[in-house]
Design a protein around this motif. Structure first.
Motif, PDB file in Angstrom:
ATOM      1  N   ARG A 261      15.035  -6.144   8.127  1.00 49.35           N
ATOM      2  CA  ARG A 261      16.218  -5.558   7.500  1.00 49.35           C
ATOM      3  C   ARG A 261      16.984  -6.594   6.688  1.00 49.35           C
ATOM      4  NH1 ARG A 261      18.489  -1.304   5.151  1.00 49.35           N
ATOM      5  NH2 ARG A 261      20.721  -1.104   5.555  1.00 49.35           N
ATOM      6  N   LEU A 262      17.200  -7.772   7.278  1.00 48.03           N
ATOM      7  CA  LEU A 262      17.932  -8.830   6.572  1.00 48.03           C
ATOM      8  C   LEU A 262      17.153  -9.321   5.358  1.00 48.03           C
ATOM      9  CD1 LEU A 262      19.430 -10.888   9.553  1.00 48.03           C
ATOM     10  CD2 LEU A 262      20.688  -9.527   7.869  1.00 48.03           C
ATOM     11  N   TYR A 263      15.817  -9.349   5.467  1.00 45.90           N
ATOM     12  CA  TYR A 263      15.027  -9.766   4.309  1.00 45.90           C
ATOM     13  C   TYR A 263      15.208  -8.785   3.158  1.00 45.90           C
ATOM     14  CZ  TYR A 263      11.259 -11.146   1.247  1.00 45.90           C
ATOM     15  OH  TYR A 263      10.565 -11.551   0.139  1.00 45.90           O
ATOM     16  N   ASP A 264      15.156  -7.483   3.464  1.00 44.94           N
ATOM     17  CA  ASP A 264      15.321  -6.485   2.403  1.00 44.94           C
ATOM     18  C   ASP A 264      16.718  -6.541   1.788  1.00 44.94           C
ATOM     19  OD1 ASP A 264      12.750  -5.626   2.656  1.00 44.94           O
ATOM     20  OD2 ASP A 264      13.211  -3.789   3.754  1.00 44.94           O
TER      21      ASP A 264
ATOM     22  N   GLN B  37      18.786  -9.443   1.800  1.00 45.06           N
ATOM     23  CA  GLN B  37      19.118 -10.751   1.234  1.00 45.06           C
ATOM     24  C   GLN B  37      17.984 -11.385   0.453  1.00 45.06           C
ATOM     25  OE1 GLN B  37      20.469 -13.075   4.591  1.00 45.06           O
ATOM     26  NE2 GLN B  37      22.434 -12.004   4.725  1.00 45.06           N
ATOM     27  N   GLY B  38      16.747 -10.897   0.649  1.00 41.97           N
ATOM     28  CA  GLY B  38      15.614 -11.477  -0.065  1.00 41.97           C
ATOM     29  C   GLY B  38      15.083 -12.758   0.543  1.00 41.97           C
ATOM     30  N   ASN B  39      15.537 -13.109   1.754  1.00 44.39           N
ATOM     31  CA  ASN B  39      15.045 -14.304   2.446  1.00 44.39           C
ATOM     32  C   ASN B  39      15.322 -14.179   3.944  1.00 44.39           C
ATOM     33  OD1 ASN B  39      17.747 -15.524   3.127  1.00 44.39           O
ATOM     34  ND2 ASN B  39      17.907 -15.571   0.889  1.00 44.39           N
ATOM     35  N   TYR B  40      14.785 -15.161   4.690  1.00 40.36           N
ATOM     36  CA  TYR B  40      14.940 -15.164   6.149  1.00 40.36           C
ATOM     37  C   TYR B  40      15.934 -16.232   6.628  1.00 40.36           C
ATOM     38  CZ  TYR B  40      10.639 -12.321   6.390  1.00 40.36           C
ATOM     39  OH  TYR B  40       9.693 -11.327   6.265  1.00 40.36           O
TER      40      TYR B  40
ATOM     41  N   ASP C 268       0.816  -1.209   0.000  1.00 41.54           N
ATOM     42  CA  ASP C 268       0.000   0.000   0.000  1.00 41.54           C
ATOM     43  C   ASP C 268       0.857   1.269   0.000  1.00 41.54           C
ATOM     44  OD1 ASP C 268      -2.262   1.665   0.174  1.00 41.54           O
ATOM     45  OD2 ASP C 268      -2.190   1.657   2.359  1.00 41.54           O
ATOM     46  N   LEU C 269       1.928   1.256   0.793  1.00 41.34           N
ATOM     47  CA  LEU C 269       2.776   2.441   0.915  1.00 41.34           C
ATOM     48  C   LEU C 269       3.954   2.433  -0.047  1.00 41.34           C
ATOM     49  CD1 LEU C 269       2.877   2.924   4.805  1.00 41.34           C
ATOM     50  CD2 LEU C 269       1.208   3.774   3.148  1.00 41.34           C
ATOM     51  N   GLY C 270       4.140   1.332  -0.773  1.00 41.24           N
ATOM     52  CA  GLY C 270       5.233   1.247  -1.728  1.00 41.24           C
ATOM     53  C   GLY C 270       6.603   1.250  -1.080  1.00 41.24           C
ATOM     54  N   VAL C 271       6.727   0.516   0.042  1.00 41.42           N
ATOM     55  CA  VAL C 271       7.999   0.464   0.773  1.00 41.42           C
ATOM     56  C   VAL C 271       8.409  -0.996   0.964  1.00 41.42           C
ATOM     57  CG1 VAL C 271       7.599   2.646   1.969  1.00 41.42           C
ATOM     58  CG2 VAL C 271       6.775   0.508   2.986  1.00 41.42           C
ATOM     59  N   GLY C 272       9.627  -1.202   1.476  1.00 41.72           N
ATOM     60  CA  GLY C 272      10.076  -2.551   1.805  1.00 41.72           C
ATOM     61  C   GLY C 272       9.479  -2.996   3.136  1.00 41.72           C
ATOM     62  N   ARG C 273       9.890  -4.145   3.620  1.00 42.01           N
ATOM     63  CA  ARG C 273       9.345  -4.679   4.865  1.00 42.01           C
ATOM     64  C   ARG C 273       9.981  -4.050   6.104  1.00 42.01           C
ATOM     65  NH1 ARG C 273       8.472 -11.153   3.445  1.00 42.01           N
ATOM     66  NH2 ARG C 273       7.478 -10.741   1.417  1.00 42.01           N
ATOM     67  N   GLU C 274      11.075  -3.324   5.910  1.00 37.37           N
ATOM     68  CA  GLU C 274      11.778  -2.765   7.061  1.00 37.37           C
ATOM     69  C   GLU C 274      10.941  -1.715   7.781  1.00 37.37           C
ATOM     70  OE1 GLU C 274      16.071  -0.760   8.307  1.00 37.37           O
ATOM     71  OE2 GLU C 274      15.567  -1.024   6.195  1.00 37.37           O
ATOM     72  N   LEU C 275      10.103  -0.926   7.067  1.00 39.67           N
ATOM     73  CA  LEU C 275       9.326   0.139   7.706  1.00 39.67           C
ATOM     74  C   LEU C 275       8.389  -0.411   8.775  1.00 39.67           C
ATOM     75  CD1 LEU C 275       8.295   3.033   7.985  1.00 39.67           C
ATOM     76  CD2 LEU C 275       6.705   2.571   6.102  1.00 39.67           C
ATOM     77  N   TRP C 276       7.516  -1.347   8.398  1.00 38.01           N
ATOM     78  CA  TRP C 276       6.571  -1.927   9.359  1.00 38.01           C
ATOM     79  C   TRP C 276       7.310  -2.722  10.425  1.00 38.01           C
ATOM     80  CZ3 TRP C 276       2.211  -1.021  11.399  1.00 38.01           C
ATOM     81  CH2 TRP C 276       1.385  -2.011  11.961  1.00 38.01           C
TER      82      TRP C 276
ATOM     83  N   PRO D 109       3.966 -15.212   9.015  1.00 37.41           N
ATOM     84  CA  PRO D 109       2.933 -15.123   7.962  1.00 37.41           C
ATOM     85  C   PRO D 109       3.516 -14.726   6.608  1.00 37.41           C
ATOM     86  CG  PRO D 109       2.132 -14.120   9.990  1.00 37.41           C
ATOM     87  CD  PRO D 109       3.595 -14.400  10.202  1.00 37.41           C
ATOM     88  N   SER D 110       4.472 -13.794   6.597  1.00 39.31           N
ATOM     89  CA  SER D 110       5.085 -13.389   5.331  1.00 39.31           C
ATOM     90  C   SER D 110       5.938 -14.510   4.746  1.00 39.31           C
ATOM     91  CB  SER D 110       5.952 -12.140   5.551  1.00 39.31           C
ATOM     92  OG  SER D 110       5.159 -11.042   5.934  1.00 39.31           O
ATOM     93  N   TYR D 111       6.615 -15.251   5.625  1.00 45.83           N
ATOM     94  CA  TYR D 111       7.431 -16.382   5.176  1.00 45.83           C
ATOM     95  C   TYR D 111       6.556 -17.424   4.483  1.00 45.83           C
ATOM     96  CZ  TYR D 111      10.586 -20.436   5.470  1.00 45.83           C
ATOM     97  OH  TYR D 111      11.362 -21.544   5.183  1.00 45.83           O
ATOM     98  N   ILE D 112       5.391 -17.699   5.075  1.00 41.39           N
ATOM     99  CA  ILE D 112       4.448 -18.654   4.477  1.00 41.39           C
ATOM    100  C   ILE D 112       3.928 -18.126   3.146  1.00 41.39           C
ATOM    101  CG2 ILE D 112       2.201 -19.765   4.786  1.00 41.39           C
ATOM    102  CD1 ILE D 112       2.781 -19.707   7.825  1.00 41.39           C
TER     103      ILE D 112
END
Length: 425
Positions: free
Chosen positions: A381-384, A386-389, A47-55, A248-251
Motif C-alpha cells: 500500500r505504501l509503495y503504491d 509513495q513509489g518506494n519502500y 499481467d493483471l494490470g494492477v498495482g502491487r497492493e492486490l497481490w 525481490p521487488s525492491y532489488i
C-alpha cells in the motif's frame, strides 16, 4: 490384564525423530513454496494490470487467516491427532495453490490465497510443533524444534531460487505456480509421519494432561509473559512478510543484477537467490538459536535476536546498494530469520507445559500473522502511495528495537501449576 499391560509397556516406541523429520520436510515444502510468492509480485501486477497492493493484500489476508485459524487448528490437533489435521490442511493448501495458478483476475487470486492460508494453519508450525513437543524429551525439545524450523528454512533456500529460475525461463507465473502446486501435494503423504503413540506418550497431570482447554486459556491470559511474547511475535511477522514479499521487488526496482562466472543474473533471479540465501543461513540460525535457548534464558536470546535484526536493517540502509550489500544483508537476516520460532515456541512450552502447546502457540502465532498482514499489505500500500519502500524500512528498524525491549521484561519461569505438579480439571 497384568500380562497385557506388561506387553504394552515393552512394545517398541517410535523415535521422536520420525516426527521431527516428517515435520521438517512438510515445513520445507510448505514454507518454501509460500516464501517464493515475492517473485510473483511484479509479474502478476503486469499481467493483471494492477498495482502491487492486490497481490500484497491477497498474501497478507492469507497470512492473517492462517494466524486466525491456528489456535483452532492447534486445539483440533491436540484433541484428534496431528497427522489427520496436517493431512487435511495439506489438501486445502494444495487446492488454494491450484486456484492461484488458474486465476486470471483478483477475486480468484484472493480466494486461492484465503484457502491456502487456512490450509497452512492446519499444516503449519502450530500442530507440527505440538506433536514434536509431546514426543520429545524436555532436554532435547529446544533443539528438536530448531531442527523442524530449519526444515522451513531449507525449503526457502532450495525452492525460492528454483522458482525464480523457472519464472525467468517460462516468463509465465501461472506455469511456475503449477509446478509449486504439484510439489506441495507431497505434504499430505508426509503428514502420517506425525502420528503419536498415545499409549506410550500419556502426559502426566504435572505436565497439564488433566487441564481443560478453557483453563489453559485462562491461565495463559493471566500471565504477563504470554502477552509480551504475543506482542513481540507481531514484530517477527512484520519483518518476515515485508522482506519475503517485497525484497525481490525492491532489488528489481533498483536494477541490482550480478554476474556469476560470466553468466548474467537478472535482478529478478537475484531477488530469488536473496530470499534463498535467507533460508540457507536460517538453517544454521534456527539450530544455533534453538541450541542457545537450551543454554541460556530464551527471553534474553529473543531480546538479543531482535536487537541484531534492527542493526541489520540499519546497516543495509547505511551501505551503498549493490549485489554485495544485498547478499550480505540476506545472509545476516537469514541467521536472525526464524530463530525466533524455536525460542518462542520453546518458551510457551516451558512456561505452560506441552499438553495445550499447539493451542497456545496458535494464539501467539496469530499475532505473528497479524504482523505479517501489516508487513505484507502495508508495504504494498505504501509503495503504491509513495513509489518506494523507504518508510517501511524505518518502521522495521523501530519495531526491532521495540521487540528487544519487550522480551527483556518477560519472567522466564513455569506457571505455578507446573511448579506444584497440580493440574486443574
Amino acid at each position: 490384564m497384568p500380562v497385557i499391560s506388561s506387553v504394552a509397556d515393552k512394545a517398541p516406541q517410535r523415535s521422536f525423530w520420525i516426527a521431527v523429520i516428517s515435520g521438517a520436510v512438510i515445513l520445507t515444502i510448505g514454507i518454501g513454496a509460500r516464501q517464493s510468492f515475492g517473485i510473483f509480485q511484479k509479474p502478476i501486477a503486469a499481467d493483471l494490470g494492477v498495482g502491487r497492493e492486490l497481490w500484497s493484500f491477497a498474501n497478507a489476508l492469507s497470512m492473517l487467516l492462517m494466524g486466525a485459524f491456528s489456535p483452532f487448528a492447534g486445539n483440533v490437533a491436540d484433541r484428534f491427532g496431528t497427522a489427520r489435521t496436517v493431512a487435511a490442511g495439506g489438501i486445502l493448501y494444495v487446492a488454494g495453490m491450484l486456484m492461484i495458478a488458474l486465476a486470471n483476475e483478483g477475486v480468484m487470486l484472493t480466494a486461492g490465497n484465503v484457502l491456502s492460508g487456512v490450509g497452512l494453519a492446519a499444516a503449519g508450525f502450530g500442530p507440527i510443533f505440538g506433536a514434536i513437543a509431546r514426543q520429545t524429551p524436555p532436554a532435547q525439545r529446544s533443539i528438536a524444534l530448531g531442527v523442524a524450523t530449519a526444515g522451513g528454512s531449507f525449503g526457502q533456500f532450495a525452492i525460492v531460487p528454483i522458482a525464480s529460475i523457472l519464472q525467468n525461463r517460462f516468463d509465465n507465473w501461472h506455469t511456475t505456480m503449477f509446478v509449486l502446486t504439484a510439489l506441495s501435494a507431497l505434504t499430505v503423504v508426509l503428514a502420517f509421519g506425525l502420528r503419536e503413540d498415545h499409549r506410550a506418550g500419556a502426559i502426566s497431570p504435572g505436565m497439564g494432561g488433566m487441564q481443560s482447554a478453557r483453563n489453559a486459556l485462562d491461565e495463559a491470559f493471566r500471565t504477563q509473559g504470554f502477552w509480551l511474547l504475543t506482542i513481540g511475535f507481531f514484530v517477527c511477522g512484520f519483518h518476515v512478510s515485508f522482506i519475503g514479499l517485497h525484497l525481490p521487488s525492491y532489488i528489481s526496482d533498483n536494477s541490482i543484477g550480478m554476474s556469476f562466472f560470466g553468466r548474467p543474473i537478472s535482478a529478478l533471479e537475484l531477488g530469488g537467490w536473496a530470499i534463498g540465501l535467507v533460508g540457507l543461513f536460517n538453517i544454521a540460525g534456527s539450530l544455533i538459536w534453538g541450541w542457545l535457548g537450551g543454554q541460556h534464558l530464551r527471553k534474553d536470546m529473543l531480546a538479543l535476536l531482535y536487537a541484531l535484526r534492527a542493526l541489520a536493517f540499519l546497516l543495509f540502509l547505511a551501505l551503498p546498494l549493490s549485489w554485495i550489500s544485498v547478499l550480505l544483508f540476506a545472509a545476516a537476516l537469514g541467521f536472525l530469520w526464524l530463530g525466533t520460532v524455536p525460542l518462542t515456541s520453546g518458551l510457551v512450552g516451558y512456561i505452560f507445559g506441552p499438553a495445550h502447546m499447539s493451542m497456545l502457540w496458535g494464539i501467539v502465532f496469530f499475532s505473528h500473522q497479524l504482523g505479517s498482514f501489516f508487513g505484507g499489505w502495508g508495504a504494498g500500500r505504501l509503495y503504491d502511495l509513495q513509489g518506494n519502500y523507504d518508510l517501511v524500512w524505518w518502521i522495521s528498524v523501530a519495531l526491532g528495537v521495540l521487540a528487544a525491549l519487550i522480551h527483556w521484561r518477560i519472567r522466564e519461569q513455569p506457571v505455578e501449576r507446573l511448579v506444584l505438579g497440580v493440574a486443574p480439571s
